[in-house]
Design a protein around this motif. Structure first.
Motif, PDB file in Angstrom:
ATOM      1  N   LEU A  32       0.774  -1.282  -0.083  1.00  0.00           N
ATOM      2  CA  LEU A  32       0.013   0.084   0.082  1.00  0.00           C
ATOM      3  C   LEU A  32       0.835   1.081   0.217  1.00  0.00           C
ATOM      4  N   TRP A  33       1.987   1.059   0.870  1.00  0.00           N
ATOM      5  CA  TRP A  33       2.808   2.625   0.721  1.00  0.00           C
ATOM      6  C   TRP A  33       3.974   2.487  -0.501  1.00  0.00           C
ATOM      7  N   VAL A  34       4.027   1.366  -1.127  1.00  0.00           N
ATOM      8  CA  VAL A  34       4.727   1.358  -2.140  1.00  0.00           C
ATOM      9  C   VAL A  34       3.947   1.799  -3.457  1.00  0.00           C
ATOM     10  N   PHE A  35       2.844   1.536  -3.596  1.00  0.00           N
ATOM     11  CA  PHE A  35       2.002   1.955  -4.823  1.00  0.00           C
ATOM     12  C   PHE A  35       2.304   3.468  -5.028  1.00  0.00           C
ATOM     13  N   PRO A  36       2.079   4.515  -3.964  1.00  0.00           N
ATOM     14  CA  PRO A  36       2.559   5.859  -4.572  1.00  0.00           C
ATOM     15  C   PRO A  36       3.705   6.262  -5.510  1.00  0.00           C
ATOM     16  N   ILE A  37       4.748   5.517  -4.559  1.00  0.00           N
ATOM     17  CA  ILE A  37       6.179   5.580  -5.450  1.00  0.00           C
ATOM     18  C   ILE A  37       6.031   5.090  -7.107  1.00  0.00           C
ATOM     19  N   ALA A  38       5.527   3.929  -7.168  1.00  0.00           N
ATOM     20  CA  ALA A  38       5.400   3.195  -8.383  1.00  0.00           C
ATOM     21  C   ALA A  38       4.545   3.947  -9.387  1.00  0.00           C
ATOM     22  N   ALA A  39       3.372   4.610  -8.642  1.00  0.00           N
ATOM     23  CA  ALA A  39       2.356   5.448  -9.490  1.00  0.00           C
ATOM     24  C   ALA A  39       3.158   6.774 -10.034  1.00  0.00           C
ATOM     25  N   MET A  40       3.884   7.349  -9.444  1.00  0.00           N
ATOM     26  CA  MET A  40       4.513   8.530  -9.721  1.00  0.00           C
ATOM     27  C   MET A  40       5.623   8.365 -10.947  1.00  0.00           C
ATOM     28  N   LEU A  41       6.341   7.176 -10.589  1.00  0.00           N
ATOM     29  CA  LEU A  41       7.241   6.627 -11.831  1.00  0.00           C
ATOM     30  C   LEU A  41       6.471   6.438 -13.071  1.00  0.00           C
ATOM     31  N   LEU A  42       5.334   5.733 -12.895  1.00  0.00           N
ATOM     32  CA  LEU A  42       4.352   5.541 -14.244  1.00  0.00           C
ATOM     33  C   LEU A  42       4.081   6.844 -14.879  1.00  0.00           C
ATOM     34  N   ILE A  43       3.490   7.919 -13.937  1.00  0.00           N
ATOM     35  CA  ILE A  43       3.189   8.977 -14.572  1.00  0.00           C
ATOM     36  C   ILE A  43       4.195   9.781 -15.100  1.00  0.00           C
ATOM     37  N   VAL A  44       5.315   9.958 -14.510  1.00  0.00           N
ATOM     38  CA  VAL A  44       6.551  10.660 -15.183  1.00  0.00           C
ATOM     39  C   VAL A  44       6.742   9.818 -16.697  1.00  0.00           C
ATOM     40  N   GLY A  45       6.829   8.418 -16.594  1.00  0.00           N
ATOM     41  CA  GLY A  45       7.017   7.524 -17.886  1.00  0.00           C
ATOM     42  C   GLY A  45       5.868   7.919 -19.018  1.00  0.00           C
ATOM     43  N   ALA A  46       4.508   8.111 -18.388  1.00  0.00           N
ATOM     44  CA  ALA A  46       3.449   8.365 -19.537  1.00  0.00           C
ATOM     45  C   ALA A  46       3.511   9.856 -20.015  1.00  0.00           C
ATOM     46  N   ILE A  47       3.856  10.532 -19.249  1.00  0.00           N
ATOM     47  CA  ILE A  47       4.100  12.041 -19.679  1.00  0.00           C
ATOM     48  C   ILE A  47       5.180  12.193 -20.795  1.00  0.00           C
ATOM     49  N   SER A  48       6.453  11.501 -20.537  1.00  0.00           N
ATOM     50  CA  SER A  48       7.412  11.474 -21.117  1.00  0.00           C
ATOM     51  C   SER A  48       7.152  10.886 -22.568  1.00  0.00           C
ATOM     52  N   ILE A  49       6.409   9.610 -22.497  1.00  0.00           N
ATOM     53  CA  ILE A  49       6.432   8.706 -23.893  1.00  0.00           C
ATOM     54  C   ILE A  49       5.081   9.233 -24.774  1.00  0.00           C
ATOM     55  N   LEU A  50       4.177   9.508 -23.928  1.00  0.00           N
ATOM     56  CA  LEU A  50       2.780   9.661 -24.600  1.00  0.00           C
ATOM     57  C   LEU A  50       2.185  11.364 -24.932  1.00  0.00           C
ATOM     58  N   ALA A  51       2.996  12.173 -24.168  1.00  0.00           N
ATOM     59  CA  ALA A  51       2.808  13.324 -24.363  1.00  0.00           C
ATOM     60  C   ALA A  51       3.712  14.323 -24.613  1.00  0.00           C
ATOM     61  N   PRO A  52       4.316  14.367 -25.973  1.00  0.00           N
ATOM     62  CA  PRO A  52       5.419  15.228 -26.399  1.00  0.00           C
ATOM     63  C   PRO A  52       4.898  16.681 -26.132  1.00  0.00           C
ATOM     64  N   LEU A  53       3.903  16.942 -26.801  1.00  0.00           N
ATOM     65  CA  LEU A  53       3.423  18.632 -26.632  1.00  0.00           C
ATOM     66  C   LEU A  53       3.550  19.017 -25.407  1.00  0.00           C
TER      67      LEU A  53
END
Length: 490
Positions: free
Chosen positions: A310-331
């Motif tokens: 439960l406490w690891v999930f927020p860290i993993a979620a933040m990493l996935l958010i940064v990755g999604a922004i970097s890959i899927l959102a060039p603009l």
């Protein structure tokens, strides 16, 4: 609706409320008509250029009025009365403020008359009949969209009390958003300079679908992404019971149980997420991903707690958010590099809007008059290009146009709605997806409205508000004690 029914059959086998499923009464014809009318509104409101035309809004008001009349004969519980009292308080307060802004003769309107009327009378040399509103009768012409939003949330609550109607309402929203996202992606590839059949000259690099502004489109598709991901997550058959499986067994189980329906839902999730990122909205994209992570974490909180993640999930979620922004959102990346997370012009616009609120603290400058008043208060630090028709902060704009007391009452109403949805998200087991989706969609919309104006676009608000009303209705058990039952024989 079948997407959710499949989850319900597999996830509540051992629950105490299973026997009540077979006892659910068949809805009456009036209830089915009301549900159908509201589903049509949710599906079609974003289509005609986000329903920005007042004539289209008038059509939606008529449809919502018919839906409301069809729900009147249905039973009313004590919780329904509490919601109706709160809704009536906000509606009557809104009606009082607008009527005073339009009135010319009441003592309050004479005392709080906008100074521009006296100044104009002095220039013309004749006494004009002034009002609280700085633009004569403007609140009357701007009232339609707000009436439609109030009615849509009320109808969403009344219709959403039936769990089958609530699921149908959610699936109508998700199905229509998938259609709009598909159109938006195709149009962005083949006709990037057209919005439906009209040529567009702004936001050519952004996916806007049927919306004019990419920020509104980002909030709309972000809300749909939350719903689709929760639907896909609800197909897990081991959410409630049983010891946690090993990761190898979980992966093997998922691969063996993958079906065409799950594949379709997974593709829909990817399409909605991609569309959200391709809008190019910084706040819309980031807030959508944050609320999406929160929705997934809340839905699987029991399983994460069992696995001590439960406490690891927020860290993993933040990493996935940064990755999604970097890959899927060039603009979005480009805008972050050039302008940062927040452009300075908005901060200065907020300061200027606070100046408006200081001069019109009680009943505001008039509903719909922001665009007329703001130029007088516009800071010199704001770039000279561009026209500011909205404050890019719905709370500040409501306080400027309607006064501080009404803005506070409206804020309390939104906060109470989130509290109800939050309790429903944590307290419901059966149909938990409904208040969960509504809470995170509502949180996304409210947060985004503090830096933009999605709720002020009728096509967006009329699609979202019924989902929030439905979520509040489904935040409580359907076994609430009925106070009045005008017609149970239909």
């Amino acid at each position: 609706m079948g997407l959710l029914d499949r989850d319900q059959r597999s996830s509540i086998k051992n629950r105490a409320d299973v026997p009540t499923i077979g006892k659910e009464k068949k809805p009456s014809y009036t209830a089915m008509l009301a549900t159908s009318g509201l589903c049509i509104l949710v599906a079609l409101a974003p289509l005609p250029f986000a329903s920005m035309d007042m004539r289209i809004v008038a059509v939606w008001v008529l449809l919502l009025s018919a839906v409301l009349l069809l729900t009147v004969p249905q039973a009313i519980s004590s919780r329904d009365l509490a919601f109706l009292y709160g809704f009536a308080a906000i509606s009557l307060s809104w009606a009082f403020v607008v009527s005073e802004q339009l009135d010319h003769t009441s003592p309050l309107s004479q005392r709080l008359m906008a100074p521009i009327w006296e100044q104009t009378s002095a220039v013309l040399g004749e006494q004009l009949n002034g009002s609280i509103s700085v633009a004569l009768n403007q609140p009357f012409f701007s009232a339609g969209s707000q009436i439609a939003c109030l009615l849509s949330m009320l109808c969403g609550y009344l219709v959403g009390r039936d769990r089958r109607a609530a699921r149908l309402l959610l699936m109508s929203f998700l199905g229509s958003t998938l259609a709009y996202a598909s159109y938006g992606l195709i149009a962005h590839i083949f006709w990037p300079d057209y919005l439906l059949w009209h040529r567009k000259y702004n936001y050519l690099a952004s996916v806007t679908a049927t919306f004019i502004n990419p920020n509104v489109a980002a909030s709309y598709f972000g809300a749909a992404t939350i719903g689709w991901v929760l639907v896909f997550s609800s197909m897990s058959s081991d959410r409630f019971s049983g010891p946690p499986l090993s990761w190898r067994e979980v992966i093997r189980f998922r691969l063996h149980t993958f079906s065409p329906l799950r594949t379709f839902c997974l593709l829909a999730c990817f399409a909605m997420l991609s569309t959200t990122m391709l809008t190019g909205s910084r706040a819309g994209s980031v807030l959508s991903l944050l609320c999406l992570a929160g929705a997934v974490g809340a839905y699987f909180r029991r399983g994460l707690k069992k696995r001590r993640l439960l406490w690891v999930f927020p860290i993993a979620a933040m990493l996935l958010i940064v990755g999604a922004i970097s890959i899927l959102a060039p603009l979005v990346n480009q805008r972050f590099g050039v302008q940062g997370f927040f452009d300075s012009g908005r901060w200065q616009a907020y300061v200027s809007t606070i100046g408006m609120i200081r001069d019109f603290p009680w009943l505001g400058s008039g509903l719909g008059t922001y665009r007329w008043v703001f130029p007088e208060y516009r800071s010199g630090d704001i770039p000279s290009y561009g026209v500011w028709e909205q404050a890019h902060n719905s709370t500040l704009e409501a306080a400027a146009e309607m006064g501080i007391p009404f803005a506070l009452l409206l804020g309390i109403g939104w906060l109470a709605s989130l509290v109800v949805l939050f309790r429903g998200m944590l307290g419901r087991n059966r149909d938990a997806i409904l208040p969960t989706a509504a809470f995170w969609i509502g949180l996304l919309v409210i947060l985004h409205s503090q830096v933009d104006f999605p709720l002020q676009v009728p096509g967006f608000a009329l699609a979202i508000c019924p989902i929030l009303g439905m979520g509040m209705a489904q935040s409580f058990s359907s076994r609430a004690k009925v106070l009045t039952c005008p017609s149970n024989k239909s």
